[in-house]
Structure formats: structure tokens, C-alpha cells
Design a protein around this motif. Structure first.
Motif, PDB file in Angstrom:
ATOM      1  N   ASP A  44       0.831  -1.192   0.000  1.00 30.93           N
ATOM      2  CA  ASP A  44       0.000   0.000   0.000  1.00 30.93           C
ATOM      3  C   ASP A  44       0.876   1.257   0.000  1.00 30.93           C
ATOM      4  OD1 ASP A  44       0.859  -0.204   2.662  1.00 30.93           O
ATOM      5  OD2 ASP A  44      -0.997  -1.155   3.275  1.00 30.93           O
ATOM      6  N   LEU A  45       0.442   2.348   0.597  1.00 31.23           N
ATOM      7  CA  LEU A  45       1.215   3.596   0.530  1.00 31.23           C
ATOM      8  C   LEU A  45       2.661   3.417   1.000  1.00 31.23           C
ATOM      9  CD1 LEU A  45      -1.369   6.281   1.717  1.00 31.23           C
ATOM     10  CD2 LEU A  45      -0.505   5.895  -0.592  1.00 31.23           C
ATOM     11  N   ILE A  46       2.821   2.759   2.130  1.00 28.16           N
ATOM     12  CA  ILE A  46       4.169   2.410   2.606  1.00 28.16           C
ATOM     13  C   ILE A  46       4.192   0.882   2.648  1.00 28.16           C
ATOM     14  CG2 ILE A  46       5.878   2.571   4.453  1.00 28.16           C
ATOM     15  CD1 ILE A  46       4.402   5.077   5.456  1.00 28.16           C
ATOM     16  N   PRO A  47       5.020   0.250   1.834  1.00 28.13           N
ATOM     17  CA  PRO A  47       5.048  -1.224   1.842  1.00 28.13           C
ATOM     18  C   PRO A  47       5.252  -1.766   3.259  1.00 28.13           C
ATOM     19  CG  PRO A  47       6.315  -0.372   0.004  1.00 28.13           C
ATOM     20  CD  PRO A  47       5.943   0.820   0.859  1.00 28.13           C
ATOM     21  N   ASP A  48       4.481  -2.761   3.601  1.00 26.52           N
ATOM     22  CA  ASP A  48       4.473  -3.281   4.972  1.00 26.52           C
ATOM     23  C   ASP A  48       5.804  -3.867   5.412  1.00 26.52           C
ATOM     24  OD1 ASP A  48       1.850  -2.479   4.966  1.00 26.52           O
ATOM     25  OD2 ASP A  48       1.007  -4.498   4.882  1.00 26.52           O
ATOM     26  N   HIS A  49       6.647  -4.285   4.488  1.00 29.86           N
ATOM     27  CA  HIS A  49       7.921  -4.899   4.879  1.00 29.86           C
ATOM     28  C   HIS A  49       8.958  -3.866   5.347  1.00 29.86           C
ATOM     29  CE1 HIS A  49       8.807  -3.743   0.705  1.00 29.86           C
ATOM     30  NE2 HIS A  49      10.058  -3.653   1.125  1.00 29.86           N
ATOM     31  N   VAL A  50       8.685  -2.567   5.176  1.00 34.79           N
ATOM     32  CA  VAL A  50       9.623  -1.535   5.625  1.00 34.79           C
ATOM     33  C   VAL A  50       9.579  -1.499   7.151  1.00 34.79           C
ATOM     34  CG1 VAL A  50      10.188   0.922   5.579  1.00 34.79           C
ATOM     35  CG2 VAL A  50       9.292  -0.196   3.515  1.00 34.79           C
ATOM     36  N   GLU A  51      10.743  -1.746   7.768  1.00 39.14           N
ATOM     37  CA  GLU A  51      10.788  -1.830   9.236  1.00 39.14           C
ATOM     38  C   GLU A  51      10.295  -0.552   9.892  1.00 39.14           C
ATOM     39  OE1 GLU A  51      14.108  -3.502  11.302  1.00 39.14           O
ATOM     40  OE2 GLU A  51      14.724  -4.594   9.520  1.00 39.14           O
ATOM     41  N   VAL A  52       9.639  -0.691  10.999  1.00 33.08           N
ATOM     42  CA  VAL A  52       9.113   0.342  11.884  1.00 33.08           C
ATOM     43  C   VAL A  52       7.954   1.127  11.257  1.00 33.08           C
ATOM     44  CG1 VAL A  52       9.620   2.366  13.315  1.00 33.08           C
ATOM     45  CG2 VAL A  52      11.333   0.570  13.058  1.00 33.08           C
ATOM     46  N   ILE A  53       8.113   1.631  10.037  1.00 31.51           N
ATOM     47  CA  ILE A  53       7.078   2.496   9.474  1.00 31.51           C
ATOM     48  C   ILE A  53       6.190   1.813   8.446  1.00 31.51           C
ATOM     49  CG2 ILE A  53       8.430   4.577   9.896  1.00 31.51           C
ATOM     50  CD1 ILE A  53       8.937   4.619   6.814  1.00 31.51           C
ATOM     51  N   LEU A  83       3.814  -0.251   8.579  1.00 33.04           N
ATOM     52  CA  LEU A  83       2.387  -0.337   8.906  1.00 33.04           C
ATOM     53  C   LEU A  83       1.816   0.996   9.386  1.00 33.04           C
ATOM     54  CD1 LEU A  83       2.403  -3.809  10.658  1.00 33.04           C
ATOM     55  CD2 LEU A  83       1.370  -3.248   8.452  1.00 33.04           C
ATOM     56  N   LEU A  84       2.630   2.033   9.335  1.00 34.45           N
ATOM     57  CA  LEU A  84       2.170   3.344   9.792  1.00 34.45           C
ATOM     58  C   LEU A  84       0.997   3.846   8.956  1.00 34.45           C
ATOM     59  CD1 LEU A  84       2.581   5.641  11.762  1.00 34.45           C
ATOM     60  CD2 LEU A  84       4.225   6.638  10.159  1.00 34.45           C
ATOM     61  N   ASP A  85       1.088   3.700   7.644  1.00 37.79           N
ATOM     62  CA  ASP A  85      -0.023   4.138   6.792  1.00 37.79           C
ATOM     63  C   ASP A  85      -1.282   3.330   7.071  1.00 37.79           C
ATOM     64  OD1 ASP A  85       1.458   1.960   5.568  1.00 37.79           O
ATOM     65  OD2 ASP A  85       0.137   2.191   3.851  1.00 37.79           O
ATOM     66  N   ASP A  86      -1.117   2.036   7.338  1.00 40.85           N
ATOM     67  CA  ASP A  86      -2.269   1.191   7.682  1.00 40.85           C
ATOM     68  C   ASP A  86      -2.926   1.715   8.965  1.00 40.85           C
ATOM     69  OD1 ASP A  86      -1.972  -1.685   6.011  1.00 40.85           O
ATOM     70  OD2 ASP A  86      -0.120  -0.570   6.283  1.00 40.85           O
ATOM     71  N   ALA A  87      -2.094   2.052   9.948  1.00 44.64           N
ATOM     72  CA  ALA A  87      -2.618   2.530  11.223  1.00 44.64           C
ATOM     73  C   ALA A  87      -3.331   3.869  11.056  1.00 44.64           C
ATOM     74  CB  ALA A  87      -1.489   2.652  12.242  1.00 44.64           C
ATOM     75  N   ILE A  88      -2.774   4.756  10.243  1.00 45.95           N
ATOM     76  CA  ILE A  88      -3.409   6.060  10.031  1.00 45.95           C
ATOM     77  C   ILE A  88      -4.750   5.886   9.326  1.00 45.95           C
ATOM     78  CG2 ILE A  88      -3.234   8.255   8.784  1.00 45.95           C
ATOM     79  CD1 ILE A  88      -0.162   8.075   9.314  1.00 45.95           C
ATOM     80  N   LEU A  89      -4.754   5.106   8.259  1.00 45.95           N
ATOM     81  CA  LEU A  89      -6.008   4.888   7.537  1.00 45.95           C
ATOM     82  C   LEU A  89      -7.025   4.185   8.433  1.00 45.95           C
ATOM     83  CD1 LEU A  89      -7.483   5.331   4.873  1.00 45.95           C
ATOM     84  CD2 LEU A  89      -6.784   3.046   4.218  1.00 45.95           C
ATOM     85  N   LEU A  90      -6.561   3.205   9.199  1.00 44.98           N
ATOM     86  CA  LEU A  90      -7.466   2.530  10.130  1.00 44.98           C
ATOM     87  C   LEU A  90      -8.066   3.514  11.119  1.00 44.98           C
ATOM     88  CD1 LEU A  90      -5.552  -0.771  10.839  1.00 44.98           C
ATOM     89  CD2 LEU A  90      -7.846  -0.594   9.888  1.00 44.98           C
TER      90      LEU A  90
END
Length: 176
Positions: A95-104, A106-113
Motif C-alpha cells: 500500500d502507501l508504505i510497503p508493509d515490509h519496511v521496518e518500523v514504518i 504499517l504506519l499508513d495502515d494505522a493512520i487509515l485505520l
């Protein structure tokens, strides 16, 4: 340490665009497969490496899945579509920030959630009330008459709560 930030309208628009992509994907996806993909993503998420901000939202993804699978709640319509779209976005590792990028990752997932959870607050509140009522009613229902009365009471409450939830949705402007 606490870090906070503000999302500008252009930032929010990026999330709207990402959600629109998820909406298009959800339109041609099988709901069962979307739910299974979300469960798979949750099962393969190393929560030890996930920031607390993200972890709190991941718990909400689990609750959304439970809500969709709850036959007694029988969520339908736009609210059900919103949840499926949310799960499509969450399940997409690129998605916006690929989930495999360490630390961040899932940040976009959390913001959208967080944006979507705010929009779905009426749905979540109604479902929590429904579950509380159902738990309070859950007694030893050996008698067929008691089971029928229980089912009737639960259906009436579901109808009432879902109507209230939809009225709340109509009054609330969409933020995501």
C-alpha cells in the motif's frame, strides 16, 4: 517519547486515493477471500516489532473481522462495504508504505485505520451494545419457548441498533 503530527488536506487526499483503490479492489473481490487475506495478514504480523500505535489499530482489525462474521449481527449495506474495504487496504502489503519496511511499514495502515475507525464509530458502538445485550441474555436456554424469545429479543435489538447506527452515519461527514 511522544511524537505527533498533523495531516494536511493533501495528506488526507492520499489516503482517500488509497481507499478508493481498495474500494475498487473490494468491488471485484470475494468477501470470504478478503476476510481470509486479512486473517492471514494478522497471523503473519510480528506484533513484537510493531509500534504500539499500530498494534492498537490491529486489535481493531480483529474486531472488524469478528463483526463481519457474526451471523446474529448480520451487518449489511454500506457499513459492511466500509469494513470490507478497510480489510482490503490492511491486507495489501504494497500500500502507501510497503508493509515490509521496518518500523514504518504499517504506519499508513494505522493512520487509515484510525480515520476509518472514527468514521465507523457508530457501527462499532452499536455492535458493542449488541454483544453486551447478547451476553446478558445468554443463559441456559433449554426450553424452545425461551430460545424463541431470546432470538426475537436479539433480532429486535439488532434492528433498533442498526437503525440508530445508520442515522448516526448520516449525520457524520465522511472523513476518510
Amino acid at each position: 517519547m511522544r511524537i505527533s503530527f498533523e495531516l494536511e488536506p493533501a495528506d488526507i487526499e492520499r489516503f482517500h486515493a488509497a481507499l478508493a483503490r481498495a474500494r475498487r479492489a473490494a468491488a471485484c473481490a470475494d468477501e470470504f477471500e478478503v476476510i481470509e487475506a486479512a486473517k492471514y495478514a494478522l497471523d503473519h504480523l510480528n506484533t513484537a516489532d510493531v509500534p504500539t500505535f499500530v498494534r492498537k489499530r490491529v486489535v481493531e482489525v480483529q474486531k472488524l473481522i469478528v463483526m463481519l462474521e457474526d451471523e446474529a449481527w448480520a451487518l449489511s449495506g454500506a457499513e459492511r462495504c466500509d469494513i470490507v474495504e478497510t480489510l482490503v487496504y490492511f491486507s495489501d502489503p504494497d500500500d502507501l508504505i510497503p508493509d515490509h519496511v521496518e518500523v514504518i511499514g504499517l504506519l499508513d495502515d494505522a493512520i487509515l485505520l484510525e480515520l476509518l475507525l472514527q468514521r465507523m464509530r457508530h457501527v462499532r458502538k452499536a455492535y458493542a451494545e449488541f454483544c453486551g445485550f447478547r451476553a446478558a441474555l445468554a443463559t441456559d436456554l433449554r426450553d424452545a419457548t425461551e430460545r424463541c424469545a431470546h432470538a426475537r429479543d436479539l433480532a429486535a435489538l439488532r434492528t433498533q441498533l442498526q437503525a440508530r447506527m445508520r442515522r448516526g452515519r448520516q449525520r457524520t461527514p465522511a472523513s476518510a
